[in-house]
Design an enzyme around this catalytic site. Sequence first.
Site, PDB file in Angstrom:
ATOM      1  N   ASP A  98       0.787  -1.236   0.000  1.00  0.00           N
ATOM      2  CA  ASP A  98       0.000   0.000   0.000  1.00  0.00           C
ATOM      3  C   ASP A  98       0.819   1.286   0.000  1.00  0.00           C
ATOM      4  OD1 ASP A  98       0.829   0.283   2.755  1.00  0.00           O
ATOM      5  OD2 ASP A  98      -0.836  -1.025   3.338  1.00  0.00           O
ATOM      6  N   HIS A 113       6.185  -8.063  -1.366  1.00  0.00           N
ATOM      7  CA  HIS A 113       5.113  -8.381  -2.303  1.00  0.00           C
ATOM      8  C   HIS A 113       4.906  -7.291  -3.345  1.00  0.00           C
ATOM      9  CE1 HIS A 113       3.266 -11.411   0.794  1.00  0.00           C
ATOM     10  NE2 HIS A 113       4.394 -11.816   0.270  1.00  0.00           N
ATOM     11  N   CYS A 140       2.680   0.437 -22.262  1.00  0.00           N
ATOM     12  CA  CYS A 140       4.047   0.940 -22.397  1.00  0.00           C
ATOM     13  C   CYS A 140       4.250   1.414 -23.838  1.00  0.00           C
ATOM     14  CB  CYS A 140       4.994  -0.210 -22.039  1.00  0.00           C
ATOM     15  SG  CYS A 140       6.742   0.116 -22.299  1.00  0.00           S
ATOM     16  N   GLY A 179       1.753  -7.153  12.994  1.00  0.00           N
ATOM     17  CA  GLY A 179       0.549  -7.433  12.219  1.00  0.00           C
ATOM     18  C   GLY A 179       0.714  -8.414  11.082  1.00  0.00           C
TER      19      GLY A 179
END
Length: 231
Positions: A98, A113, A140, A179
């Site tokens: 994120d 990730h 692209c 977490g």
Amino acid sequence: MSTPRFADFQRILFFTGAGLSAESGIPTYRGSGGIWAEYDYEDYACQRAFVRDPEKVWDFHDKRRAAVGACEPNDGHRIIAEVQRERAGTSVVTQNIDGLHQRSGATGVVELHGSLWRVRCDREHIVRDDTSVPMSPRKCSCGAYWRPDIVWFEDALDQRTLERAHELLASCDLLVSVGTSGVVYPAAELPRIAMRSGATTVEINLDDTPVSPLYQHRLRGTASDMLASMR
Ligand SMILES: [Zn+2]
């Protein structure tokens, strides 16, 4: 055992997962309310889906970008960034895509990730930052689609990223896992590396996890409260 304090360590490594960003309102990926309960990853988040229908996969990731972009880093992210400013040997390895660590000021974040805010040419494998919402243009200059530079389901982790995480884990003197469920590879394996090197280990989570018994200190509560207790 009393709670370890950041001030007593030089090379602190924060290893973070979805539980940290949950406090910012980022949906978790597994469990009830997780986005994969709502969307089938086979249609939206694997290379096969992208090859089949890149526009559909981008529509979904544009929604994720908009949702994540509307969230703010929380006190947990801020404390981690502050500790890094105060102690030069501090590093961050995250499973989160994120970008909230970076938005709170953390640097050199190792993203196991990948990132929602990077794209990779599906043909040339060039990677670039991109924060547009919706992501545009989707192709692209070579004519191939950009794809999110995320480790999707069925993708292998990037080997160099994994090696960097290993190096940091093997040389830290305090590991603070925040977490992470401890279930998804390599969440279960990486902390063992730090433990073998003799680091002090802390697990912050709302609940016990399968790897909890491996940690010397287990702090139960929200990431922001428990990180604050280590100041
Ligand atoms: Zn290209």
